[in-house]
Design a protein around this motif. Structure first.
Motif, PDB file in Angstrom:
ATOM      1  N   ILE A 162       0.852  -1.178   0.000  1.00  0.00           N
ATOM      2  CA  ILE A 162       0.000   0.000   0.000  1.00  0.00           C
ATOM      3  C   ILE A 162       0.891   1.231   0.000  1.00  0.00           C
ATOM      4  O   ILE A 162       2.051   1.180   0.406  1.00  0.00           O
ATOM      5  N   ILE A 163       0.344   2.353  -0.456  1.00  0.00           N
ATOM      6  CA  ILE A 163       1.056   3.623  -0.462  1.00  0.00           C
ATOM      7  C   ILE A 163       0.689   4.398   0.800  1.00  0.00           C
ATOM      8  O   ILE A 163      -0.485   4.569   1.117  1.00  0.00           O
ATOM      9  N   ARG A 164       1.710   4.860   1.507  1.00  0.00           N
ATOM     10  CA  ARG A 164       1.510   5.713   2.676  1.00  0.00           C
ATOM     11  C   ARG A 164       2.355   6.967   2.487  1.00  0.00           C
ATOM     12  O   ARG A 164       3.575   6.928   2.604  1.00  0.00           O
ATOM     13  N   GLY A 165       1.702   8.079   2.167  1.00  0.00           N
ATOM     14  CA  GLY A 165       2.442   9.281   1.791  1.00  0.00           C
ATOM     15  C   GLY A 165       3.052   9.064   0.425  1.00  0.00           C
ATOM     16  O   GLY A 165       2.349   8.778  -0.551  1.00  0.00           O
ATOM     17  N   ILE A 166       4.385   9.173   0.337  1.00  0.00           N
ATOM     18  CA  ILE A 166       5.054   8.841  -0.930  1.00  0.00           C
ATOM     19  C   ILE A 166       5.870   7.562  -0.780  1.00  0.00           C
ATOM     20  O   ILE A 166       6.620   7.191  -1.684  1.00  0.00           O
ATOM     21  N   ASP A 167       5.727   6.883   0.364  1.00  0.00           N
ATOM     22  CA  ASP A 167       6.424   5.626   0.591  1.00  0.00           C
ATOM     23  C   ASP A 167       5.435   4.471   0.505  1.00  0.00           C
ATOM     24  O   ASP A 167       4.240   4.671   0.305  1.00  0.00           O
ATOM     25  N   SER A 168       5.943   3.274   0.669  1.00  0.00           N
ATOM     26  CA  SER A 168       5.112   2.086   0.524  1.00  0.00           C
ATOM     27  C   SER A 168       5.321   1.164   1.718  1.00  0.00           C
ATOM     28  O   SER A 168       6.357   1.214   2.379  1.00  0.00           O
ATOM     29  N   GLN A 169       4.330   0.347   1.984  1.00  0.00           N
ATOM     30  CA  GLN A 169       4.426  -0.642   3.060  1.00  0.00           C
ATOM     31  C   GLN A 169       3.876  -1.966   2.556  1.00  0.00           C
ATOM     32  O   GLN A 169       2.788  -2.029   1.969  1.00  0.00           O
ATOM     33  N   LEU A 170       4.639  -3.024   2.770  1.00  0.00           N
ATOM     34  CA  LEU A 170       4.189  -4.347   2.342  1.00  0.00           C
ATOM     35  C   LEU A 170       2.995  -4.800   3.176  1.00  0.00           C
ATOM     36  O   LEU A 170       2.955  -4.594   4.388  1.00  0.00           O
ATOM     37  N   VAL A 171       2.039  -5.437   2.509  1.00  0.00           N
ATOM     38  CA  VAL A 171       0.895  -6.056   3.181  1.00  0.00           C
ATOM     39  C   VAL A 171       0.670  -7.431   2.569  1.00  0.00           C
ATOM     40  O   VAL A 171       1.190  -7.741   1.490  1.00  0.00           O
TER      41      VAL A 171
END
Length: 518
Positions: free
Chosen positions: A9-18
């Motif tokens: 997913i995108i959080r701000g301009i960074d990403s987090q694995l889900v």
């Protein structure tokens, strides 16, 4: 039967694995999706069901539960379609779970099984690499953007059937890897070479003091306000400023490219942003459009201008509440958007360049041409608050261009020549601030002013007199010192001398001349 697929997913301009988890079990026939999902993610249920049916896969008459974890984070976007489809197919045995361990997948499904591109692929690939994943299944239209990240095996696909055949072990996909260098070698210093030639300082007639103010502003990373009558060339000067900004570093290119990737605005199908941006929003823009936000938060114009120029033409025409939102980002270089279901942060390290007329008709204080009533001028200038003015380091006057300047045959100094001097000044600052996290003079914190902007007795007495006579604020004092530090650097002077303070005072006091004469 259980399976799981990596996505992000995108959080701000960074990403987090889900993780997309799928469980197919006996029970009442049901297709349910859970995990704190937005409406468009929940709609993936129908897109996945229909696209699978249209390529010949009928979902079993069982209880199908899809969970996107962790459930504490809000999920939005259409990039979950492909991971959901793969997870379900793995759960019913069409795809082997062992083939999904080191793969990240992202993509939107059409009802016919076609895989459509999504936004934010660049930060997703960067996070996948950081997390140690080795492969990525992505829409073919996102290949160039994904190829900007080295170290991943990219499997670009057009259709869900291609993914099923590969992950089911029935075929090998073409392992496409278009090298980043292939695209960046075709990159231009300007995305619009013709525009770069038009907006060159050599084409600007007259405006010697305004040109000087622009050079000072760029040399120290300062904000600039231009005040003058209509037709004086304020807009052309502003559009020429990107031509004298230093080239972007690799880190700046990646950060800006992530912003544009999240917004789906990367040029040439996924090429890194190589030129500093110039953003000029219309004065009807909303606060969310300017600083970012919305129901599903997205970066605003100040983040799209990160590392470049945010140009606000006809500044008093902007809604006051809108431009007042700039105050915190101008101080901190970042903007934080807090919503009930999201808390994100975007970069906002931009150079503000604003232009305005001194009154509604544009000719104040020339009484021969200005026909505005004092109350009209006061109301017009009053739209710009003192706290906002205190955050603008230089105020320069744009004078009417004389006829002699217009017909003069020799060209003015070019942007390339000015850029050479800017780079020399920036190099001085780079050495001075090495290891401090400061890039240019405008970023000197108040606690470090004595260290970097030390004054002799004569200079201190001069500044004391000016401070007390005009009743400067602490912010205004720091702003004047930072500009004087830049002017000193432009002459390669180690110390700030009186003449540097005097020139800084000119650009510092010009705004007061307009506001106090109302």
């Amino acid at each position: 039967m259980y399976s799981q697929v990596n996505t992000a997913i995108i959080r701000g301009i960074d990403s987090q694995l889900v993780l997309v988890e799928a469980d197919v079990s006996d029970g009442m026939p049901l297709f349910e999706m859970v995990g704190f999902l937005s409406a468009e993610v929940k709609e993936a249920r129908e897109r996945v069901r229909t696209s699978l049916r249209n390529i010949g896969f009928q979902l079993p008459i069982k209880r199908i539960t899809v969970n996107i974890s962790p459930a504490s984070i809000r999920k939005s976007g259409t990039g979950f379609d492909l991971p959901v489809a793969i997870a379900i197919l793995a759960a019913i045995g069409v795809i082997g779970q062992e083939r999904l361990a080191d793969i990240i997948t992202v993509g939107e499904l059409g009802l016919d099984g076609k895989i459509n591109p999504v936004s934010g692929v660049l930060p997703i690939m960067m996070e996948a690499k950081r997390a140690g994943l080795t492969s990525a299944v992505i829409p073919r239209a996102n290949l160039r953007e994904a190829a900007l990240v080295d170290g991943l095996r990219l499997l670009s696909v057009d259709h869900l059937e291609d993914v099923i055949r590969y992950l089911g072990g029935k075929c090998e996909l073409r392992r496409e890897r278009e090298k980043t260098e292939e695209f960046t070698s075709r990159a231009r210093q300007s995305n619009h070479p013709a525009e770069a030639e038009i907006y060159d300082f050599k084409n600007i007639r007259g405006q010697k003091s305004l040109r000087r103010a622009c050079e000072i502003a760029v040399s120290g990373g300062h904000n600039l306000l231009m005040i003058g009558p209509p037709g004086a060339g304020k807009t052309m000067v502003a559009r020429s400023i990107p031509g004298i900004l230093p080239p972007m570093t690799r880190e700046e290119e990646l950060e800006l490219s992530k912003v544009y990737s999240v917004c789906g605005l990367l040029t040439d199908g996924g090429q890194l942003m190589k030129r500093r941006p110039f953003r000029a929003p219309h004065h009807t823009i909303s606060p969310a459009g300017l600083i970012g936000g919305g129901l599903i938060p997205k970066p605003g114009e100040i983040s799209l201008a990160n590392g470049g120029v945010l140009f606000l033409d006809e500044l008093p025409e902007f809604d006051r509440a809108t431009i007042e939102t700039l105050r915190q980002p101008m101080e901190e270089g970042r903007v934080r958007i807090v919503r009930q279901q999201a808390d994100v942060e975007y970069p906002a390290d931009f150079m503000l360049v604003a232009a305005m007329n001194p009154c509604p008709c544009g000719y104040f204080p020339d009484k021969k041409r200005c026909h505005c009533r004092p109350s009209q001028v006061r109301d017009y200038l009053g739209k710009i608050s003192q706290p906002l003015l205190d955050r603008i380091d230089l105020c320069a006057n744009a004078s009417p261009v004389s006829f002699d300047d217009l017909i003069r045959e020799e060209a003015a100094e070019s942007s390339a020549s000015i850029l050479d001097r800017v780079l020399q000044t920036r190099q001085i600052q780079k050495k001075r601030f090495a290891g401090s996290g400061i890039v240019c003079n405008s970023q000197i914190p108040a606690s470090e002013l004595k260290k970097y902007c030390a004054l002799g007795t004569e200079e201190e007495n001069y500044l004391r007199l000016y401070y007390e006579r005009l009743g400067l604020t602490a912010r205004g004092y720091g702003r004047l010192l930072r500009v004087a530090r830049t002017i000193a650097d432009m002459t390669a002077s180690e110390r700030i001398h009186r003449e540097h303070l005097q020139e800084a005072r000119i650009y510092h006091g010009l705004d007061r001349n307009y506001w106090k004469n109302v």
